[in-house]
Design an enzyme around this catalytic site. Structure first.
Site, short mmCIF file in Angstrom:
data_model
loop_
_atom_site.label_atom_id
_atom_site.label_comp_id
_atom_site.label_asym_id
_atom_site.label_seq_id
_atom_site.Cartn_x
_atom_site.Cartn_y
_atom_site.Cartn_z
CD GLU A 250 42.46 40.39 30.82
OE1 GLU A 250 42.54 39.15 30.64
OE2 GLU A 250 42.02 41.18 29.96
ZN ZN Z 1 39.17 38.38 27.49
#
Ligand code: ZN
Length: 390
Positions: A250
């Site tokens: 992320e």
């Molecule tokens: Zn995502």
């Protein structure tokens, strides 16, 4: 390790010569992606893997002749482009062959790497999280109701990767450690409800740890770990349940880096680190101990925090302002500020913080209420437009 660290420092230093020709943008337009793919096609084969809901081509690129197979996909959430920039950097780096040391040069002898830069082109060009049928593809791993998820599962069945990377962006609201914003987060997903460990999870943890060890030299305390609550509809969880190790990456936000260029660079370096680790992959014991020492993310950040704002004659409250990303006709993103929280926000940190007790601050909006758009701020009699465009 020291010699190896030099490699990452060199990559960091020389990154501007290494990276793909994508500029400091967040929105990757269709002409831009087509231009990149066209440029790459002069040197390297592009595979047409299939089509999206709106019939756009989903492309992949393969590198290496090794036996250990790695699948990397990015932008299954359309409005998450940072890791797409990073995987294009990786593609251009492989094409350039300007490797820094033998470890890197050796990568393509040991590994076979398939990269899908944009899994959700319809969402990407419309700047939506979902695909054109408004389905969140990362909640469709079990049902496989969409052409994009069917395609990804078909590639997994045919290519039979030994290891996967599922690349995303996270919102700017995450704290990693001790008031530090999470510039990057990782997850080795659960494979069943009780969140217990197995060999597959440990393999993913091991690779995350190897990335963390290098990246934390560049961004100490700014790397977080995602919550591992089990959801069979998410790809990481689903693939872990099928014993296929998958790392969720992320790409996050710190400071004023709204183009997420620093994050892009760190994602690229992290991927190189992971690939070198996977080149002669051996898991170590206790991977879970190191992994769990990475702090779990908490939603404690906002874009702009105004402390002690006078909401009436007698009352002061803190105001959290966040940005909404709006795609403009010029293929740019407008970051429109709006009021997200009002109250005692002592637990919240701002990428930018101002104190109305120290400066004369006026929020210029229709009303001081949730969701109200902030037109500008008046600070000590000077007007500042907070909205911006990238
Ligand atoms: Zn995502």
């Amino acid at each position: 390790m020291e010699e190896e660290l030099n490699l990452y420092q060199e990559l960091y230093k020389d990154y501007s010569d290494i990276k793909s020709p994508i500029g400091a943008v967040r929105y990757l337009s269709e002409p831009l992606i087509n231009k990149l793919n066209h440029q790459i096609s002069h040197q390297h084969q592009i595979v047409n893997e299939g089509n999206s809901v709106l019939d756009r081509v989903i492309s992949s690129f393969e590198f290496g002749q090794g036996s250990f197979k790695i699948l990397i996909w990015s932008q299954m959430h359309g409005n998450e482009s940072t890791t797409t920039k990073a995987v294009y950097d990786l593609i251009y780096y492989f094409l350039s062959s300007k490797f820094k040391n033998s470890d890197e040069a050796d990568l393509l002898n040991h590994l076979r790497i398939k990269i899908i830069p944009v899994l959700n082109p319809d969402g990407s060009f419309a700047w939506t999280r979902t695909n054109a049928n408004q389905v969140d593809l990362n909640r469709d791993a079990k049902d496989q109701s969409q052409p994009e998820t069917k395609l990804l599962m078909r590639i997994i069945d045919d290519f039979k990767p030994d290891f996967c990377f599922n690349m995303h962006d996270q919102r700017s609201i995450f704290e990693a450690e001790e008031s530090q914003a999470a510039q990057l987060s990782f997850l080795s997903a659960s494979y069943r409800k009780d969140r217990s460990l197995n060999e597959t999870r440990l393999k993913s943890m091991h690779v995350i740890n190897s990335m963390h060890q290098v990246l934390q030299k560049f961004i100490p305390e700014q790397i977080g770990r995602y919550d591992d609550a089990f959801n069979i509809n998410c790809f990481g969880d689903n693939l872990h349940a099928r014993a296929l190790p998958t790392v969720l990456v992320e790409a996050g936000h710190t400071g004023n880096d709204y183009a997420r260029e620093k994050t892009r660079k760190l994602c690229f370096i992290g991927l190189i680190r992971a690939l070198i680790e996977l080149k002669d992959f051996q898991t170590s014991e206790n991977s879970d101990i190191y992994y769990h020492s990475i702090p779990e993310n908490s939603k404690n950040y906002t874009d702009l925090l105004i402390k002690n704002y006078s909401v009436s004659e007698t009352e002061t409250l803190d105001i959290s302002i966040r940005y909404r990303e709006i795609l403009s006709e010029k293929s740019t993103l407008i970051f429109e500020p709006y009021i997200d929280q009002i109250g005692n926000l002592d637990h919240i940190f701002g990428h930018q913080t101002m104190d109305a007790e120290l400066e004369d601050i006026q929020i210029n909006s229709e009303k001081i209420e949730l969701q109200a758009i902030v037109k500008s701020l008046t600070i000590n009699a000077n007007v500042f437009v907070v909205k911006f465009e990238i």
